[in-house]
Scaffold this active site. Structure first.
Site, PDB file in Angstrom:
ATOM      1  N   ASP A  41      39.927  65.223  11.251  1.00 18.29           N
ATOM      2  CA  ASP A  41      41.170  64.598  11.690  1.00 18.29           C
ATOM      3  C   ASP A  41      41.015  64.008  13.082  1.00 18.29           C
ATOM      4  O   ASP A  41      41.505  62.927  13.373  1.00 18.29           O
ATOM      5  CB  ASP A  41      42.316  65.617  11.671  1.00 18.29           C
ATOM      6  CG  ASP A  41      42.023  66.857  12.510  1.00 18.29           C
ATOM      7  OD1 ASP A  41      40.848  67.181  12.714  1.00 18.29           O
ATOM      8  OD2 ASP A  41      42.981  67.510  12.970  1.00 18.29           O
TER       9      ASP A  41
ATOM     10  N   ARG B  10      40.481  68.068  20.232  1.00 20.39           N
ATOM     11  CA  ARG B  10      41.248  69.275  20.528  1.00 20.39           C
ATOM     12  C   ARG B  10      40.705  70.463  19.719  1.00 20.39           C
ATOM     13  O   ARG B  10      39.695  70.347  19.015  1.00 20.39           O
ATOM     14  CB  ARG B  10      42.725  69.037  20.236  1.00 20.39           C
ATOM     15  CG  ARG B  10      43.033  68.801  18.777  1.00 20.39           C
ATOM     16  CD  ARG B  10      44.542  68.659  18.557  1.00 20.39           C
ATOM     17  NE  ARG B  10      44.851  68.370  17.182  1.00 20.39           N
ATOM     18  CZ  ARG B  10      45.632  67.381  16.785  1.00 20.39           C
ATOM     19  NH1 ARG B  10      46.182  66.560  17.670  1.00 20.39           N
ATOM     20  NH2 ARG B  10      45.872  67.187  15.505  1.00 20.39           N
ATOM     21  N   ASP B  11      41.409  71.574  19.790  1.00 15.03           N
ATOM     22  CA  ASP B  11      40.957  72.775  19.081  1.00 15.03           C
ATOM     23  C   ASP B  11      41.288  72.662  17.595  1.00 15.03           C
ATOM     24  O   ASP B  11      42.042  73.445  17.054  1.00 15.03           O
ATOM     25  CB  ASP B  11      41.611  74.020  19.702  1.00 15.03           C
ATOM     26  CG  ASP B  11      43.128  73.876  19.798  1.00 15.03           C
ATOM     27  OD1 ASP B  11      43.670  72.821  19.360  1.00 15.03           O
ATOM     28  OD2 ASP B  11      43.777  74.797  20.311  1.00 15.03           O
ATOM     29  N   GLU B  12      40.703  71.657  16.951  1.00 14.21           N
ATOM     30  CA  GLU B  12      40.996  71.410  15.542  1.00 14.21           C
ATOM     31  C   GLU B  12      39.753  70.820  14.867  1.00 14.21           C
ATOM     32  O   GLU B  12      38.961  71.554  14.328  1.00 14.21           O
ATOM     33  CB  GLU B  12      42.228  70.515  15.402  1.00 14.21           C
ATOM     34  CG  GLU B  12      42.776  70.556  14.000  1.00 14.21           C
ATOM     35  CD  GLU B  12      44.275  70.293  13.904  1.00 14.21           C
ATOM     36  OE1 GLU B  12      44.933  70.125  14.935  1.00 14.21           O
ATOM     37  OE2 GLU B  12      44.769  70.261  12.766  1.00 14.21           O
TER      38      GLU B  12
ATOM     39  N   ASP C 272      43.930  63.206   5.467  1.00 14.42           N
ATOM     40  CA  ASP C 272      43.484  62.141   6.365  1.00 14.42           C
ATOM     41  C   ASP C 272      42.382  61.320   5.701  1.00 14.42           C
ATOM     42  O   ASP C 272      42.404  60.092   5.703  1.00 14.42           O
ATOM     43  CB  ASP C 272      42.971  62.732   7.688  1.00 14.42           C
ATOM     44  CG  ASP C 272      44.022  63.580   8.400  1.00 14.42           C
ATOM     45  OD1 ASP C 272      44.701  64.375   7.733  1.00 14.42           O
ATOM     46  OD2 ASP C 272      44.154  63.450   9.634  1.00 14.42           O
TER      47      ASP C 272
ATOM     48  N   TRP D 286      47.432  65.417   0.312  1.00 12.93           N
ATOM     49  CA  TRP D 286      46.290  66.149   0.869  1.00 12.93           C
ATOM     50  C   TRP D 286      45.400  66.620  -0.288  1.00 12.93           C
ATOM     51  O   TRP D 286      44.250  66.199  -0.408  1.00 12.93           O
ATOM     52  CB  TRP D 286      46.789  67.302   1.749  1.00 12.93           C
ATOM     53  CG  TRP D 286      47.023  66.860   3.168  1.00 12.93           C
ATOM     54  CD1 TRP D 286      46.250  67.166   4.259  1.00 12.93           C
ATOM     55  CD2 TRP D 286      48.081  66.009   3.663  1.00 12.93           C
ATOM     56  NE1 TRP D 286      46.763  66.559   5.379  1.00 12.93           N
ATOM     57  CE2 TRP D 286      47.863  65.845   5.046  1.00 12.93           C
ATOM     58  CE3 TRP D 286      49.160  65.368   3.079  1.00 12.93           C
ATOM     59  CZ2 TRP D 286      48.712  65.076   5.853  1.00 12.93           C
ATOM     60  CZ3 TRP D 286      50.001  64.587   3.880  1.00 12.93           C
ATOM     61  CH2 TRP D 286      49.778  64.452   5.230  1.00 12.93           C
TER      62      TRP D 286
ATOM     63  N   GLU E 227      46.680  59.177  16.664  1.00  9.59           N
ATOM     64  CA  GLU E 227      47.298  60.035  15.655  1.00  9.59           C
ATOM     65  C   GLU E 227      48.760  59.660  15.429  1.00  9.59           C
ATOM     66  O   GLU E 227      49.246  59.612  14.310  1.00  9.59           O
ATOM     67  CB  GLU E 227      47.219  61.489  16.120  1.00  9.59           C
ATOM     68  CG  GLU E 227      47.926  62.471  15.210  1.00  9.59           C
ATOM     69  CD  GLU E 227      47.659  63.906  15.591  1.00  9.59           C
ATOM     70  OE1 GLU E 227      47.401  64.160  16.793  1.00  9.59           O
ATOM     71  OE2 GLU E 227      47.690  64.768  14.699  1.00  9.59           O
TER      72      GLU E 227
ATOM     73  N   HIS F 166      42.337  59.431  15.801  1.00 12.56           N
ATOM     74  CA  HIS F 166      42.675  59.911  14.467  1.00 12.56           C
ATOM     75  C   HIS F 166      42.570  58.707  13.552  1.00 12.56           C
ATOM     76  O   HIS F 166      43.193  57.697  13.812  1.00 12.56           O
ATOM     77  CB  HIS F 166      44.143  60.356  14.488  1.00 12.56           C
ATOM     78  CG  HIS F 166      44.377  61.788  14.187  1.00 12.56           C
ATOM     79  ND1 HIS F 166      44.004  62.796  15.035  1.00 12.56           N
ATOM     80  CD2 HIS F 166      44.986  62.402  13.125  1.00 12.56           C
ATOM     81  CE1 HIS F 166      44.385  63.963  14.513  1.00 12.56           C
ATOM     82  NE2 HIS F 166      44.975  63.753  13.356  1.00 12.56           N
TER      83      HIS F 166
HETATM   84  C1  BGC Z   1      46.028  67.190  11.682  1.00 12.88           C
HETATM   85  C2  BGC Z   1      46.420  66.103  10.721  1.00 12.88           C
HETATM   86  C3  BGC Z   1      46.591  66.807   9.400  1.00 12.88           C
HETATM   87  C4  BGC Z   1      47.855  67.623   9.579  1.00 12.88           C
HETATM   88  C5  BGC Z   1      48.415  68.238   8.351  1.00 12.88           C
HETATM   89  C6  BGC Z   1      47.229  68.068  11.841  1.00 12.88           C
HETATM   90  O1  BGC Z   1      47.066  69.068  12.756  1.00 12.88           O
HETATM   91  O2  BGC Z   1      45.540  66.692  12.870  1.00 12.88           O
HETATM   92  O3  BGC Z   1      45.758  64.956  10.794  1.00 12.88           O
HETATM   93  O4  BGC Z   1      46.513  66.070   8.278  1.00 12.88           O
HETATM   94  O5  BGC Z   1      47.682  68.548  10.623  1.00 12.88           O
HETATM   95  O6  BGC Z   1      49.174  69.351   8.578  1.00 12.88           O
END
Ligand code: BGC
Length: 933
Positions: A449, A453-455, A462, A515, A728, A749
């Site tokens: 995504d 960041r912490d992800e 996406d 998703w 994003e 994003h």
């Molecule tokens: C992500 C998104 C993702 C979404 C869905 C986010 O934190 O960055 O791109 O699809 O969460 O919950």
């Protein structure tokens, strides 16, 4: 006559290596080639493959076939480690081409039993929180080396050196897969790095995805808390011996100068010479070798370096470096003449806020690299066990930072570029460039995504929306084939698909429309773009399982309703802390996806040759469509909840039963776009479809207005704010330059960049009409405000291009079709399409784009909005007289009056709740001469 050039670009599966393809994971790699040129009328009728195995005798196999993409391996399967030297020639009308240049393919370790090495881990050293361990082996080779291969992978990241030389040019190996099910190993040609006599193999291990932090809940060690290495060196010596050395308990462990490393937090490195290093023993750790898989796509590499464009002081006195581009990788810095142990700290951010690093969007990711210097006259500081998403860096600890001493190192999956777009509008081109950079930064072994960041997770939705764009811009087939294998591995027995793949989050949400539909729609897109039937067939059980699951959730009424949905995520009207609160009804979105996915499964089953299954899902799709129309669509063509996204879905996926409904839905969608002042009002679900829906329902001009809008929110708004990647949120940076207060505010994003696919297919006019672009559909959509556009794509058959140009009342169209493909060309303004074969074709016609016509006398308010020049004057007058704040407000006020005569426009604008807006008289004075009476 009948001349055909020698084939080029001989490929094995979806590998795009320059040079020999080592370590391929199948015994029967499929072959593809390009025919760079042939006389008109050439049609391939047969091909010959010449194979020479392991330096032995060659065989030639002749196949009567017109195929040139992913043709079956024509000979006995390869065995593990076996290599073959392959070349191809083709024949049409009895004439053979010359042979292609040869290409080499070599099988990897195809059977688990080929591994004699075992995973080893330091017994004491390298615990979580301790310095990164180095595993070491010294060994003697008894004779000169003929060939040598290193096969390696790790629990964690690994970086190998042989006799002090780095092995390979990959970074962040072995990459990220669903480690519990699939762990990739790499194959390296190390012939030049080993020698007769003594040798040292050293491997540094980092935490990476395996043991580092993943997800926003602060958790480490998702896959295990011990780093481990699996390495097997196989050397053939001049005396004919094959020597195999694998990781075992004879190896030793040491401590490196990497004191800490984490993908989110960064790396801390002590560069001082290490004396009295701790060493320790290793032990074998039990690990399932059946999980090992060879790579399908390219590795992560350094793909570019960028110089600093500016070095300056922030208001607080920090030294900041601007690289002019939001990117993913790390900073390489040269330090001079510092004392031993002196500390240098590099922090990263995508944007500045109030002149300082804007780190809030990073959430808990520290994104900080630090160094304790050795004290040498010149030291190069650079991490390798982390990556950051950044445009700016703050350098602390150096008295002076010179621009020439600092550069940004770009890392990412080293995908082969295959798609380009350009136009006469520099802002549109910058937007497209931002889409490309967004993909480069987020295709880091897994399609993520965001990279900062912490992800940084493989969010399914996406990728689902971005896959068509990805497939055009870069050769993503191998990369995504691997990711889809992970998706299958992580799909639950009931068919539900995790929100992220690889799955590292614990979500109570078992099914999210758009998703989970990655399971069906991504394989379908890949098939369309590559022609890979095998991949589609491989995914079919997973595709069916997903649809069966959501059809079960929908139940007998065939409506997928209720339950939490992410829905039209990040619709610009959603509150910044509730991105799922979109205008589009979530049940409508979910049911539309059920219809689309069921339809795609039916189509895929037909391709795979299973007529019964095809029939079953086609029927299901029909039932869902009927239910959709019954429940959500009025006889007149309004769709619940009357938001642009629901019309986009209904139109793009043929969910409206009658022509009348389609017609009205298209008109309604166009009116909603007008009423938003041609600003975007869709989120992740509607954004990739709205342009197709507008174009397909005859509202091309409205589509163009939306695409070329620069006000907030719009695609080009970010460009006007200096963006160099896709954001994003539509307004990740607010018009006043402050960062959106939302928790999720990434400046990199790719999802909303999915519209680039429309730019390629429709605006420039280069679309696939048959799998693998074997047939092209060329139907450009020129627009008044632009004088040219072009798209170029390296299809599986070769290079293709569509370019249009408008000047002096003429339109010129150029179309390049590769050998093996045909094109249907709709020359703008001409009633009938033409069909052409390979080669370069040009047309010239009267420019069909109407010149700016005057507003007609009986114009409606809608006509005024559509008349760009007049509308701009109306907006200027209405804002300058204080009647409205901006274009969006003006358009919203006019929404109920679109059919009214334009003479009522001023009163309609001034009719603001509560009562009458001020400035009405002044507005009349400004506009009376402009609008028809
Ligand atoms: C992500 C998104 C993702 C979404 C869905 C986010 O934190 O960055 O791109 O699809 O969460 O919950």
């Amino acid at each position: 006559m009948g001349h055909v050039a020698a084939p080029t670009d001989l490929r094995f599966e979806h590998r795009t290596d320059d040079g020999p393809v080592l370590g391929i994971g199948t015994a029967t790699p499929r072959l593809s080639w390009i025919i760079p040129a042939a006389d008109p009328g050439f049609i391939q009728e047969a091909y010959e493959v010449e194979l020479t195995r392991g330096g032995g005798a060659s065989e030639v196999v002749r196949v009567a076939s017109g195929e040139q993409v992913l043709v079956p391996w024509p000979a006995a399967p390869l065995t593990s480690r076996e290599s073959a030297w392959v070349r191809v020639r083709v024949c049409g009308a009895g004439r053979w081409s010359a042979w292609s240049d040869p290409a080499t393919v070599e099988a990897g370790l195809l059977r688990t039993g080929d591994w004699t090495a075992r995973f080893i881990s330091p017994r004491e050293l390298g615990k979580l929180g301790a310095p990164a361990p180095v595993l070491r082996s010294t060994f003697d080779l008894p004779a000169a080396v003929v060939t040598a291969r290193l096969y390696a992978t790790a629990h964690g990241l690994y970086e190998a050196t042989l006799n002090g030389c780095r092995v390979g040019d990959q970074v962040l190996a072995p990459g990220w897969t669903s480690y519990a099910h699939r762990l990739r190993y790499q194959t390296y040609d190390v012939t030049a790095l080993v020698r007769e006599g003594g040798n040292v193999l050293e491997v540094l291990l980092g935490n990476g995805w395996y043991r580092g932090r993943l997800g926003w809940d602060g958790r480490h060690a998702h896959y295990g808390d011990r780093l481990a290495l699996l390495a097997q060196l196989e050397v053939t010596t001049s005396d004919g011996r094959v020597i195999r050395l694998g990781t075992d308990t004879a190896w030793t462990a040491g401590e490196s100068g990497v004191l800490a490393d984490d993908l989110y937090d960064g790396q801390r490195t002590d560069l001082r010479p290490r004396s009295g290093d701790r060493t320790g023993a290793v032990e074998v750790v039990e690990a399932d070798l059946a999980r090992l898989v060879a790579p399908d796509g390219p590795p992560v590499r350094v793909t570019q370096t960028l110089p600093a464009t500016a070095v300056f002081s922030s208001p607080s006195g920090a030294t900041l470096v601007d690289f002019g581009q939001n990117l993913v990788g790390w900073v390489r810095l040269r330090a001079r003449d510092q004392a031993p142990g002196h500390e240098v700290v590099v922090r990263h951010a995508e944007v500045l806020e109030h002149g300082e690093l804007g780190v809030r969007p990073l959430r808990t990711a520290k994104a900080t690299d630090s160094y304790l210097l050795a004290g040498a006259p010149l030291e190069v500081l650079e991490p390798s066990l982390t990556f950051h998403g950044f445009r700016y860096a703050e350098v602390g600890g150096l008295p002076e930072v010179r621009a020439e001493d600092v550069e940004a190192v770009v890392v990412g999956s080293d995908l082969r570029r295959t798609g380009w777009f350009s136009s006469s509008d520099p802002q549109l081109d910058r937007f497209h460039e931002n889409v490309v950079w967004g993909m480069r930064g987020n295709f880091i072994d897994v399609p993520t995504d965001c990279p900062q960041r912490d992800e940084r997770l493989g969010w399914t939705g996406d990728l689902q929306v971005f896959a068509p764009t990805a497939g055009f811009l870069f050769d993503s087939a191998g990369f995504l084939s691997s990711w889809l294998a992970d998706l299958v591995a992580e799909q639950r027995p009931n068919g539900s698909v995790p929100l992220v793949v690889p799955n590292v989050i614990d979500s109570p949400l078992s099914a999210a429309a758009a998703w989970g539909d990655a399971a069906t729609l991504v394989p379908w897109v890949l098939y369309q773009r590559t022609g890979d039937v095998g991949l589609l067939a491989r995914q079919l059980p997973s595709m069916r399982a997903w649809v069966d699951y959501i059809a079960g959730l929908a139940g007998v009424d065939r409506l997928w309703t209720g339950g939490f949905q992410l829905g039209d995520w990040l619709d610009p009207t959603a509150p910044h802390d509730a991105p799922f609160e979109a205008q589009a009804d979530p049940d409508v979105v979910a049911t539309a996806y059920l219809a689309r996915s069921a339809e795609v499964v039916g189509l895929a089953a037909a391709v795979a040759g299973d007529a019964d299954v095809a029939e079953k899902y086609a029927r299901l799709a029909g039932e869902v469509r009927d239910a959709f129309a019954r429940e959500f669509v009025t006889p007149g063509g309004r769709v619940l909840s009357d938001a642009p996204t629901v019309y986009a879905l209904a139109l793009a996926w043929a969910l409206l039963p009658t022509d009348d409904q389609r017609h009205h839905a298209g008109d309604r969608l166009a009116d909603l776009v007008r009423a938003s002042g041609f600003r975007i009002s869709t989120g992740f679900v509607g954004t990739p479809l709205i342009m197709d829906a507008l174009t397909g329902s005859g509202h091309l001009e409205v589509a163009h207005r939306l695409m070329l809008q620069t006000g907030c929110p719009s695609w080009l708004y970010a460009v006007t704010m200096g963006a160099t990647t896709v954001w994003e949120r539509w307004d990740a940076m607010l018009p006043d330059g402050s960062i959106n207060p939302g928790q999720m505010t990434s400046f990199n994003h790719y999802a909303l960049g999915a519209v680039a696919d429309w730019l390629h297919r429709t605006f420039a006019g280069l679309a696939p009409a048959a799998p693998g672009y074997r047939e092209l559909l060329v139907r450009p959509a020129p627009v008044r405000s632009l004088t040219s556009a072009s798209a170029r794509h390296r299809t599986p058959y070769g290079d293709t291009e569509v370019a249009w140009q408008r000047s002096e009342g003429r339109l010129r169209l150029r179309v390049v079709v590769p050998v093996g493909a045909v094109a249907t060309v709709h020359v703008p303004g001409r009633p009938e399409p033409v069909r052409v074969g390979h080669g370069s074709h040009t047309w010239q016609t009267v420019d069909p784009v109407e010149a700016d016509r005057p507003l007609r006398a009986e114009a409606t308010v809608r006509d005024v909005l559509d008349h760009e020049v007049t509308w701009r004057q109306v907006v200027a007058a209405a804002t300058e007289t204080g009647v409205v704040g901006d274009e969006a407000e003006a358009a919203a006020r006019l929404q109920p009056f679109l059919d009214a005569p334009s003479s009522r426009l001023v009163d309609a604008l001034a009719l603001a709740p509560p009562g009458f807006a001020k400035g009405r008289r002044a507005l009349h004075a400004r506009l009376d001469h402009l609008l028809p009476p």
